[in-house]
Scaffold this active site. Structure first.
Site, PDB file in Angstrom:
ATOM      1  N   PHE A 209     -29.451  16.788  -5.654  1.00  0.00           N
ATOM      2  CA  PHE A 209     -30.613  17.774  -5.759  1.00  0.00           C
ATOM      3  C   PHE A 209     -31.313  17.505  -4.362  1.00  0.00           C
ATOM      4  CE2 PHE A 209     -32.295  13.518  -7.413  1.00  0.00           C
ATOM      5  CZ  PHE A 209     -33.367  13.195  -6.646  1.00  0.00           C
ATOM      6  N   HIS A 239     -30.645  14.305  -2.289  1.00  0.00           N
ATOM      7  CA  HIS A 239     -29.940  13.331  -2.811  1.00  0.00           C
ATOM      8  C   HIS A 239     -28.419  14.048  -2.544  1.00  0.00           C
ATOM      9  CE1 HIS A 239     -28.185  11.525  -6.671  1.00  0.00           C
ATOM     10  NE2 HIS A 239     -27.431  11.095  -5.505  1.00  0.00           N
ATOM     11  N   PRO A 382     -33.742   7.427  -6.855  1.00  0.00           N
ATOM     12  CA  PRO A 382     -34.170   8.534  -7.400  1.00  0.00           C
ATOM     13  C   PRO A 382     -34.198   8.608  -9.106  1.00  0.00           C
ATOM     14  CG  PRO A 382     -32.071   8.761  -6.713  1.00  0.00           C
ATOM     15  CD  PRO A 382     -32.451   7.302  -6.330  1.00  0.00           C
ATOM     16  N   SER A 384     -33.839  10.921 -12.681  1.00  0.00           N
ATOM     17  CA  SER A 384     -33.276  11.981 -13.140  1.00  0.00           C
ATOM     18  C   SER A 384     -34.192  13.210 -12.864  1.00  0.00           C
ATOM     19  CB  SER A 384     -32.722  11.825 -14.591  1.00  0.00           C
ATOM     20  OG  SER A 384     -33.818  11.232 -15.065  1.00  0.00           O
ATOM     21  N   HIS A 408     -29.690   2.180  -8.303  1.00  0.00           N
ATOM     22  CA  HIS A 408     -29.575   3.234  -7.343  1.00  0.00           C
ATOM     23  C   HIS A 408     -29.972   4.562  -8.065  1.00  0.00           C
ATOM     24  CE1 HIS A 408     -26.222   4.833  -9.899  1.00  0.00           C
ATOM     25  NE2 HIS A 408     -25.918   5.698  -8.918  1.00  0.00           N
ATOM     26  N   LYS A 484     -31.228  22.573  -7.499  1.00  0.00           N
ATOM     27  CA  LYS A 484     -30.149  21.859  -7.803  1.00  0.00           C
ATOM     28  C   LYS A 484     -28.845  22.691  -7.663  1.00  0.00           C
ATOM     29  CE  LYS A 484     -29.459  18.722 -10.909  1.00  0.00           C
ATOM     30  NZ  LYS A 484     -29.910  17.314 -10.572  1.00  0.00           N
TER      31      LYS A 484
END
Lengths: 485, 144
Positions: A209, A239, A382, A384, A408, A484
């Protein structure tokens, strides 16, 4: 052994640390260590324990086979797995890195107040979505030549900056200075090159994302200041990884390692753990190709950063410098590294495999950029979709407990198929909008796969590394816009 | 006889499936179908473009890994999204298996195709082809 029996063998060492003894499974060379709270332990699948135990069977493993708090069932290593292997007696395994080599995260700070950005968030997300290609089958706006691809494999983010995609300070603020010098593009196969070329400068799909965030909470004002972060301001998180190039490098070398394991007589509990002795030709060839894949990913995130800056400049009519868009840090969370660690009182060279784990080096470590050396490496976790992300700093216990590694992300708890049956993209989009989060996606249906409920709670996971002093909380950011693929 | 087909099994992060067939050829075709059905609704794809596939691998498990990996590679590089798979033959020779087949589909077009989930790669994890009473089954996990 039933699931219940398997879990009963696991022993609590102390708060947030559980041990899998070597009699859990025949052939374990070292015990396993799972860094989880009681609650996370309770929810952990037995398969994750088995995978952690499988890794403990590999030659040359040091201390423990480890699983971070966000660990879940993967393939080969568990996701969230960390293991270090002696640089001479040990092995290197592509299954300990994963297909998305150097999948990672970076965060960019700004001087912009969230209140300035919110009124323009819809337009901003539209523009970002256009500027950074994403989704299955998407193609880059870049047309790199064969020699440029070699340069990206060799020099990663450094190549990107030298080609005009960013500034010198960006490189200093990347793990490893944005490239691993072990890389050798000659070890990257033709197929990986062909997949990598058209995808260079794309975000990809799945959990990848691009997020516009608001700094929501400061836990450690002094370190937040060192990282250049102020409450109420905007940050941007990217990411993504090495795209088809990395996937193909891993696919090709798994096949080579499958043969090498037999050649060197390494007994494998799972074919996905295929590996070769660290100093064998096969082991070193993979390491050089993997480093090239990692560099591709750093270059990829760097090029995307450049487009993000351009987009902000266009939307807000001010240049990126004036907006204070500096890279805070960039971390890899799928990678193997040759590092020095103290083991049984002696300095030792080891190949640390981090598969879904973030490096978390503490204060004073020479691999941290000068600007952060007195406060520790920024550790980016990160969340969700629609949930907070965290910036931590490498903690005092990281080297002792986890070879300088932390979690992570949040860690999945529900499969994509089940998520699609349970959630609807349209409903999620509305729910996120109600929380003040604007989402752009290629297809709304794919939002369902990434619904917040399919992940563990990121705060629960982060609290474990915080309490163990592996990495300490500095800043929490919450999304206001998500793109996304 | 095993009825050709496939079923998806639960997995927390990736996609796991078992493919069935009366013959090895059929089970390979079904595994390919199961994998592409993760990427897109294969039912809407017409066989407008085809590619020939010829592979040689040591061991039947490796052949399946190579076959599925090859299809992912061709999907990205030839830019054809496949919906139909034909495996004409799988022959066992001295220590290796040789596959001849064909995959067909449409030229990738994000405007036209509604892609679902990206499949990054085929894993070796619990990859298994089993001879059953009435045919074969193949268990596969792909990384998504």
């Amino acid at each position: 052994m039933t699931q219940q029996q398997a879990k009963e063998l696991v022993r609590k060492v102390k708060e947030n640390i559980f041990e899998i003894p070597t009699d859990f499974q025949g052939g374990m060379r070292v015990p396993g260590r799972i860094f989880v709270s009681d609650k996370l332990m309770n929810d952990l699948e037995v398969n994750t324990l088995r995978q952690t135990a499988n890794v403990a069977m590999l030659p040359g493993i040091q201390k423990y086979s480890m699983a971070m708090p966000d660990a879940h069932f993967g393939y080969g290593f568990p996701i969230g797995g960390v293991a270090a292997f002696d640089a001479h007696e040990g092995i290197i395994s592509p299954g300990g890195v994963g297909f998305d080599i150097n999948c990672g995260v970076r965060i960019i700070r700004t001087d912009m107040e969230a209140s300035e950005v919110r009124p323009h968030i819809s337009k901003l997300m539209d523009e970002l979505f256009k500027a950074v290609p994403s989704g299955v089958g998407s193609k880059s706006r870049l047309r790199v030549s064969g020699s440029e691809l070699d340069d990206a494999f060799n020099y990663g983010a450094r190549w990107a900056v030298e080609s005009g995609y960013g500034v010198e300070a960006d490189i200093e603020h990347c793990e490893d200075g944005g490239f691993m010098d072990a890389a050798d593009p000659l070890k990257v196969g033709d197929k990986a090159r062909k997949r990598g070329k058209p995808q260079f400068g794309t975000l990809g799909s799945g959990n990848h994302f691009l997020e516009v965030q608001e700094v929501d909470k400061i836990y450690d004002p002094e370190i937040a200041k060192a990282y250049g972060i102020r409450e109420g301001t905007i940050t941007i998180m990217i990411h993504c990884g090495s795209r088809g190039a990395g996937h193909q490098i891993c696919t090709d070398y798994l096949r080579i390692m499958e043969q090498a394991s037999r050649k060197y007589g390494i007994d494998l509990p799972d074919k996905q753990l295929a590996c070769a002795p660290a100093d064998s030709r096969e082991g070193q060839d993979y390491f050089k190709a993997m480093a090239a894949g990692a560099n591709y990913a750093w270059a990829n995130r760097q090029v995307i950063t450049h487009w993000v800056r351009e987009t902000f400049e266009r939307v807000f009519g001010r240049d990126a410098d004036e907006l204070g868009m500096d890279l805070v840090y960039d971390v890899a969370h799928n990678v193997a590294k040759l590092e020095e660690h103290e083991i049984d009182g002696e300095k030792k060279s080891v190949y640390v495999h981090r598969k879904g784990a973030t490096r978390a080096f503490p204060v004073g470590h020479s691999d941290i950029p000068q600007a952060y050396r007195s406060v520790g490496q920024p550790v980016l976790i990160p969340g969700s979709m629609g949930t907070p992300s965290y910036i931590l700093h490498g903690g005092e216990q990281a080297m002792e407990l986890t070879f300088g590694s932390a979690c992570h992300g949040a860690g999945r708890v529900m499969g994509r198929g089940e998520a699609k049956r349970k959630f609807r993209g349209e409903v999620l989009e509305k729910q996120l909008a109600d929380k003040g989060i604007t989402v752009k996606a290629t297809h709304l249906s794919m939002l369902a796969e990434e619904a917040p409920e399919v992940y563990k709670s990121s705060s629960e996971v982060v609290n474990v590394v915080h309490e163990l002093n592996i990495a300490r909380k500095v800043v929490r950011v919450k999304p206001i816009g998500v793109a996304k693929g | 006889m095993n009825i050709p087909g496939y079923e998806y099994l639960p997995h927390p992060a990736d996609v796991r499936f078992t493919a069935y067939g009366a013959t090895l050829e059929e089970v390979f075709e079904q595994a390919a179908h199961a994998m592409f059905h993760v990427i897109i609704d294969t039912a809407v794809l017409n066989p407008e473009h085809s590619v020939d596939i010829k592979l040689e691998s040591e061991g039947i498990d490796n052949l399946l890994y190579d076959y599925l990996s090859e299809l992912l590679y061709l999907f990205e590089v030839e830019e054809i999204v496949f919906g139909q798979f034909r495996v004409d033959s799988i022959e066992k020779t001295d220590g290796s298996y040789i596959l001849h087949g064909q995959a067909s589909g449409e030229i990738t077009d994000p405007e036209r195709h509604s892609f679902e989930t990206e499949v990054k790669a085929v894993t070796y994890h619990q990859l298994e082809i089993t001879k059953e009473k009435d045919g074969y089954s193949a268990h596969v996990i792909v990384d998504t």
